[in-house]
Structures are given as C-alpha cells and as structure tokens.
Enzyme design. Sequence first.
Site, PDB file in Angstrom:
ATOM      1  N   ALA A  81       0.856  -1.195   0.000  1.00 44.31           N
ATOM      2  CA  ALA A  81       0.000   0.000   0.000  1.00 44.31           C
ATOM      3  C   ALA A  81       0.884   1.234   0.000  1.00 44.31           C
ATOM      4  O   ALA A  81       2.053   1.181   0.384  1.00 44.31           O
ATOM      5  CB  ALA A  81      -0.893   0.019   1.253  1.00 44.31           C
ATOM      6  N   THR A 123      -6.227  -0.711   8.510  1.00 46.68           N
ATOM      7  CA  THR A 123      -5.844   0.218   9.568  1.00 46.68           C
ATOM      8  C   THR A 123      -7.059   0.662  10.382  1.00 46.68           C
ATOM      9  O   THR A 123      -8.188   0.649   9.875  1.00 46.68           O
ATOM     10  CB  THR A 123      -5.177   1.465   8.920  1.00 46.68           C
ATOM     11  OG1 THR A 123      -5.151   2.527   9.848  1.00 46.68           O
ATOM     12  CG2 THR A 123      -5.954   1.962   7.707  1.00 46.68           C
ATOM     13  N   ASP A 124      -6.812   1.094  11.610  1.00 39.33           N
ATOM     14  CA  ASP A 124      -7.906   1.641  12.427  1.00 39.33           C
ATOM     15  C   ASP A 124      -8.339   3.021  11.922  1.00 39.33           C
ATOM     16  O   ASP A 124      -9.371   3.544  12.339  1.00 39.33           O
ATOM     17  CB  ASP A 124      -7.504   1.715  13.909  1.00 39.33           C
ATOM     18  CG  ASP A 124      -6.290   2.595  14.194  1.00 39.33           C
ATOM     19  OD1 ASP A 124      -5.639   3.072  13.239  1.00 39.33           O
ATOM     20  OD2 ASP A 124      -5.978   2.808  15.379  1.00 39.33           O
ATOM     21  N   GLU A 125      -7.545   3.605  11.010  1.00 38.11           N
ATOM     22  CA  GLU A 125      -7.869   4.955  10.529  1.00 38.11           C
ATOM     23  C   GLU A 125      -9.151   4.987   9.692  1.00 38.11           C
ATOM     24  O   GLU A 125      -9.736   6.051   9.496  1.00 38.11           O
ATOM     25  CB  GLU A 125      -6.695   5.538   9.731  1.00 38.11           C
ATOM     26  CG  GLU A 125      -5.436   5.603  10.572  1.00 38.11           C
ATOM     27  CD  GLU A 125      -4.311   6.423   9.967  1.00 38.11           C
ATOM     28  OE1 GLU A 125      -4.586   7.337   9.186  1.00 38.11           O
ATOM     29  OE2 GLU A 125      -3.150   6.126  10.297  1.00 38.11           O
ATOM     30  N   TYR A 150      -5.626   8.770   2.434  1.00 37.40           N
ATOM     31  CA  TYR A 150      -5.065   7.456   2.810  1.00 37.40           C
ATOM     32  C   TYR A 150      -6.143   6.564   3.398  1.00 37.40           C
ATOM     33  O   TYR A 150      -6.386   5.450   2.929  1.00 37.40           O
ATOM     34  CB  TYR A 150      -3.908   7.625   3.806  1.00 37.40           C
ATOM     35  CG  TYR A 150      -3.539   6.327   4.511  1.00 37.40           C
ATOM     36  CD1 TYR A 150      -3.006   5.249   3.799  1.00 37.40           C
ATOM     37  CD2 TYR A 150      -3.749   6.166   5.893  1.00 37.40           C
ATOM     38  CE1 TYR A 150      -2.701   4.048   4.442  1.00 37.40           C
ATOM     39  CE2 TYR A 150      -3.438   4.976   6.536  1.00 37.40           C
ATOM     40  CZ  TYR A 150      -2.907   3.929   5.807  1.00 37.40           C
ATOM     41  OH  TYR A 150      -2.609   2.735   6.439  1.00 37.40           O
ATOM     42  N   LYS A 154      -7.905   3.079   2.011  1.00 43.88           N
ATOM     43  CA  LYS A 154      -7.885   1.802   2.752  1.00 43.88           C
ATOM     44  C   LYS A 154      -9.320   1.334   3.003  1.00 43.88           C
ATOM     45  O   LYS A 154      -9.618   0.139   2.898  1.00 43.88           O
ATOM     46  CB  LYS A 154      -7.137   1.956   4.083  1.00 43.88           C
ATOM     47  CG  LYS A 154      -5.642   2.187   3.964  1.00 43.88           C
ATOM     48  CD  LYS A 154      -4.884   1.055   3.286  1.00 43.88           C
ATOM     49  CE  LYS A 154      -4.788  -0.190   4.121  1.00 43.88           C
ATOM     50  NZ  LYS A 154      -3.923  -1.234   3.482  1.00 43.88           N
ATOM     51  N   ARG A 214      -2.919   8.236  19.629  1.00 43.98           N
ATOM     52  CA  ARG A 214      -2.901   7.003  18.842  1.00 43.98           C
ATOM     53  C   ARG A 214      -2.691   5.829  19.774  1.00 43.98           C
ATOM     54  O   ARG A 214      -2.180   5.974  20.888  1.00 43.98           O
ATOM     55  CB  ARG A 214      -1.735   6.993  17.834  1.00 43.98           C
ATOM     56  CG  ARG A 214      -1.972   7.603  16.444  1.00 43.98           C
ATOM     57  CD  ARG A 214      -2.359   8.949  16.422  1.00 43.98           C
ATOM     58  NE  ARG A 214      -2.644   9.569  15.144  1.00 43.98           N
ATOM     59  CZ  ARG A 214      -3.658  10.416  15.011  1.00 43.98           C
ATOM     60  NH1 ARG A 214      -4.489  10.629  16.008  1.00 43.98           N
ATOM     61  NH2 ARG A 214      -3.850  11.050  13.880  1.00 43.98           N
ATOM     62  N   ARG A 274      -1.068  19.245  10.382  1.00 41.68           N
ATOM     63  CA  ARG A 274      -1.482  18.473   9.210  1.00 41.68           C
ATOM     64  C   ARG A 274      -2.932  18.832   8.877  1.00 41.68           C
ATOM     65  O   ARG A 274      -3.754  19.000   9.789  1.00 41.68           O
ATOM     66  CB  ARG A 274      -1.374  16.989   9.560  1.00 41.68           C
ATOM     67  CG  ARG A 274      -2.032  16.060   8.597  1.00 41.68           C
ATOM     68  CD  ARG A 274      -2.073  14.638   9.133  1.00 41.68           C
ATOM     69  NE  ARG A 274      -0.805  13.964   9.006  1.00 41.68           N
ATOM     70  CZ  ARG A 274      -0.537  12.777   9.578  1.00 41.68           C
ATOM     71  NH1 ARG A 274      -1.436  12.173  10.316  1.00 41.68           N
ATOM     72  NH2 ARG A 274       0.634  12.207   9.407  1.00 41.68           N
TER      73      ARG A 274
HETATM   74  N1  LIG Z   1       2.517   1.281   9.692  1.00 34.72           N
HETATM   75  C1  LIG Z   1       1.446   1.229  10.442  1.00 34.72           C
HETATM   76  O1  LIG Z   1       1.448   1.719  11.582  1.00 34.72           O
HETATM   77  C2  LIG Z   1       0.197   0.539   9.956  1.00 34.72           C
HETATM   78  C3  LIG Z   1      -0.863   0.360  10.838  1.00 34.72           C
HETATM   79  C4  LIG Z   1      -2.006  -0.318  10.396  1.00 34.72           C
HETATM   80  C5  LIG Z   1      -2.058  -0.797   9.103  1.00 34.72           C
HETATM   81  N2  LIG Z   1      -1.033  -0.597   8.255  1.00 34.72           N
HETATM   82  C6  LIG Z   1      -1.116  -1.156   6.902  1.00 34.72           C
HETATM   83  O2  LIG Z   1      -0.107  -2.150   6.823  1.00 34.72           O
HETATM   84  C7  LIG Z   1       0.383  -2.249   5.495  1.00 34.72           C
HETATM   85  C8  LIG Z   1       1.887  -2.096   5.503  1.00 34.72           C
HETATM   86  O3  LIG Z   1       2.213  -0.842   6.081  1.00 34.72           O
HETATM   87  P1  LIG Z   1       3.740  -0.394   6.235  1.00 34.72           P
HETATM   88  O4  LIG Z   1       3.790   0.598   7.300  1.00 34.72           O
HETATM   89  O5  LIG Z   1       4.601  -1.608   6.298  1.00 34.72           O
HETATM   90  O6  LIG Z   1       3.956   0.331   4.836  1.00 34.72           O
HETATM   91  P2  LIG Z   1       5.304   0.705   4.073  1.00 34.72           P
HETATM   92  O7  LIG Z   1       4.994   1.987   3.383  1.00 34.72           O
HETATM   93  O8  LIG Z   1       6.474   0.619   4.977  1.00 34.72           O
HETATM   94  O9  LIG Z   1       5.467  -0.454   2.995  1.00 34.72           O
HETATM   95  C9  LIG Z   1       4.627  -0.581   1.891  1.00 34.72           C
HETATM   96  C10 LIG Z   1       5.274  -1.565   0.925  1.00 34.72           C
HETATM   97  O10 LIG Z   1       4.374  -1.755  -0.187  1.00 34.72           O
HETATM   98  C11 LIG Z   1       5.136  -1.656  -1.394  1.00 34.72           C
HETATM   99  N3  LIG Z   1       4.256  -1.156  -2.453  1.00 34.72           N
HETATM  100  C12 LIG Z   1       3.688   0.076  -2.531  1.00 34.72           C
HETATM  101  N4  LIG Z   1       2.968   0.171  -3.672  1.00 34.72           N
HETATM  102  C13 LIG Z   1       3.055  -1.044  -4.291  1.00 34.72           C
HETATM  103  C14 LIG Z   1       2.517  -1.573  -5.499  1.00 34.72           C
HETATM  104  N5  LIG Z   1       1.734  -0.823  -6.292  1.00 34.72           N
HETATM  105  N6  LIG Z   1       2.802  -2.844  -5.834  1.00 34.72           N
HETATM  106  C15 LIG Z   1       3.609  -3.602  -5.034  1.00 34.72           C
HETATM  107  N7  LIG Z   1       4.163  -3.156  -3.889  1.00 34.72           N
HETATM  108  C16 LIG Z   1       3.879  -1.880  -3.528  1.00 34.72           C
HETATM  109  C17 LIG Z   1       6.263  -0.680  -1.072  1.00 34.72           C
HETATM  110  O11 LIG Z   1       7.342  -0.830  -1.970  1.00 34.72           O
HETATM  111  C18 LIG Z   1       6.603  -1.082   0.355  1.00 34.72           C
HETATM  112  O12 LIG Z   1       7.545  -2.137   0.377  1.00 34.72           O
HETATM  113  C19 LIG Z   1      -0.339  -1.170   4.696  1.00 34.72           C
HETATM  114  O13 LIG Z   1      -1.408  -1.774   4.014  1.00 34.72           O
HETATM  115  C20 LIG Z   1      -0.852  -0.203   5.756  1.00 34.72           C
HETATM  116  O14 LIG Z   1      -2.030   0.429   5.334  1.00 34.72           O
HETATM  117  C21 LIG Z   1       0.097   0.070   8.656  1.00 34.72           C
END
Ligand SMILES: NC(=O)c1ccc[n+]([C@@H]2O[C@H](COP(=O)([O-])OP(=O)(O)OC[C@H]3O[C@@H](n4cnc5c(N)ncnc54)[C@H](O)[C@@H]3O)[C@@H](O)[C@H]2O)c1
Length: 337
Positions: A81, A123-125, A150, A154, A214, A274
């Site tokens: 994502a 996400t909880d968002e 964002y 999601k 958060r 923001r």
């Molecule tokens: N980080 C948080 O606190 C959090 C909390 C809840 C949910 N999430 C969800 O967890 C997931 C991972 O989050 P994260 O923090 O590891 O994100 P991140 O931004 O660190 O990693 C995202 C990864 O997805 C890859 N990517 C992006 N677009 C792509 C595409 N079109 N095709 C293939 N790969 C692609 C990127 O290269 C990257 O490796 C996301 O779906 C996010 O919404 C994150």
Amino acid sequence: MKLLVTGGAGFIGSNFIHYWLKNNPQDFIVNLDKLTYAGNLENLKKIKDNPNCRFVKGDICDGKLVDEVMDGIDIVVHFAAESHVDRSIKSPSIFIKTNIIGTQVLLEGALKRKVKRFHHISTDEVFGSLNLDDLSKFDERTPYNPRSPYSASKAGSDHLVMSYFYTYGLPVTISNCSNNFGPFQYPEKLIPLAITNILEGKTIPIYGDGLYVRDWLYVEDHCRAIDLILSSGKIGETYCVGGLTEDISNLDVITKILEIMGKNKDCLEFVKDRMGHDRKYAINWSKIKQELGFIPEHDFTHWLEQTVKWYEENETWWKRLKQDEFSNYYKEQYNDL
Ligand SMILES: NC(=O)c1ccc[n+]([C@@H]2O[C@H](COP(=O)([O-])OP(=O)(O)OC[C@H]3O[C@@H](n4cnc5c(N)ncnc54)[C@H](O)[C@@H]3O)[C@@H](O)[C@H]2O)c1
C-alpha cells in the site's frame, strides 16, 4: 504451504516475512513488491539466501504479473500500500491506484487461482476520529468514516475485500490495526523520524499542539495477530488489533523518546498542523482476544527503548534512506526545518 506476501519489502511486510520463516521454516513465500520509496530489500538481507523466499519486483496493479505469481499460492497476505497520510494529502491519486485498484487486481487473481485465504491488512484509521474526551473505542461494528485520502483508500479496499467474500465467496479475512512501531520503519513516520532526527542533531517537528492520540503496537505483535487470524480466524470476518497504550499523545511518545535518548524539550519544533488531522484513535481488540486468544506481548516503553537501540545500531540503514527522495520530501513537508 505457499504464501504470497505483497509489500514484503516494507516495514510491516518485511517484519512479517522474518516472523513467518522463523516460525514456519518449511513454508515458501513469494514476496511481490514494487520497491517504491518505502520498499527496501535491505530489510530482508538476513534471509536473502533462504531458498524458501522468492522476491518478485512488480506492481500489484499489473494483472498479468499478479496472475503469474498467484499460481500455486495457498494464502495471500496483502500489505502492499501507499501508507503515509501526509503523502496522501499531497498526492492522493497514487493512493487510489495502489490501495484500491491494486487490491482489486489481487482479489481477482486470488479468485481465479482459488486461493484458500486472502488476508487483507488494514488500519484503524478507516473508522475516523474521536474527540480527545471521548472514552469510546473503535471495534468491528464501528461504521467507517475515513477522513484522509489514505484512510479513504484503505476503507475502499476493505469494502472491496468484503464484496469478494459476499459476491464470489472468496475466503477473506481483514485486520484493522493501530499504529505499529519497531525495526525497519521508514523514517518519515513519527517514531523513526524523531529518533533519527535526534541522532542527526536535528529538531523534531511536532504537528499542531501535539495532542494527537494514537494506539501503539510493537510490529511483532501485529505479525502474531495476523498468524492467529490465518490459523484460526473465521472466514468473512474482520478483527481489530491494538496495543497496550492508553490515551498516549504524539507529544507523550516523543517525550518518552527524549527521555530514553537523554535529551530535553529544546529538540521539539512545533510546526503547522497536518490538514484534517484526526484527533484520536482508540481501538477495542476484545474480539481477537476472546476468539483467538491474542494479547500483545510487547510492552510499549520497553520496546520503544529497544526500537531506539535498533536505530542507533543501524545507522547505515536509515542514513541511506534519509538522502535523495526523503530529503526532498522533508524539505517540502516541513519547510526546510
Ligand atoms: N505502519 C502502520 O502503523 C500501519 C498500521 C495499520 C495498518 N497498516 C497497513 O499495513 C500495510 C503495511 O504498512 P507499512 O507501514 O509496512 O507500509 P510501508 O509503506 O512501509 O510499505 C509498503 C510496501 O508496499 C510496497 N508497495 C507500494 N505500492 C506497491 C505496489 N503498487 N505494488 C507492489 N508493492 C507496492 C512498497 O514498496 C513497500 O515495500 C499497509 O497496508 C498499511 O495500510 C500500517
């Protein structure tokens, strides 16, 4: 078992691959990742010679490629994502493309290849924002009310996932998790930004009054929650996943980091807020606790200390990331702080 992990070179995805191969060394993982600015194969250096993990560089929006990599897959764990709210405010369209269209392309591939499970990481968002004095918490029955591009993207992807369950009978599960922290998090996010800025002798930008609440979960706990959902979760169900913090603001988090790193509040720089900043998220994770026995094992303060230590010990990892793309983004976002 053969898993397709999308976004496995990002923060949570790479932690998940390490977690999974440690606990299930006999399984095979295909990691499909586009390697955007947030994707980094350095995160997977320790397992680069593991014959049970294959990396495929590519876009989840590419239907032909998705169809190829989906061949023979039992379980899809979909992390890929665009994940940063600030970037979604500046450039929403890539969020719509990757998070909504990309998810639909994966769902289509999963349906065609008859995968046994499609687990979607959300996400909880998606639930919107609470007032600071509101003691209620989001749970699986909370109506969706996303407020940033964002979270809207999601939310859209969550709805599509459920639509493939109801319409086509695709065996899906969803987890809506709160903020994660831990190793390999890209330094644009609050905790790694604060730690690495301190290590570089820079100030820490704080949006608005900093009183944005958060819930925080150590990334390994999130990986374990996903594991439990994959093994025992009910098809067609959503699980809220959260941590052990109660009403902790961004300012509290940064203050803790300052204490751990022996710094004072002179390092803080309050900056313009923001746009549309969500005041508070709070999550009730009693369903996953009661049904699957999930309880976070990692205490916030101790694992924040461990996270600080990880960034101190892995300077080459984040220093490289803070050049080029990041430095342009940072200048634009924080007006050359
Ligand atoms: N980080 C948080 O606190 C959090 C909390 C809840 C949910 N999430 C969800 O967890 C997931 C991972 O989050 P994260 O923090 O590891 O994100 P991140 O931004 O660190 O990693 C995202 C990864 O997805 C890859 N990517 C992006 N677009 C792509 C595409 N079109 N095709 C293939 N790969 C692609 C990127 O290269 C990257 O490796 C996301 O779906 C996010 O919404 C994150």
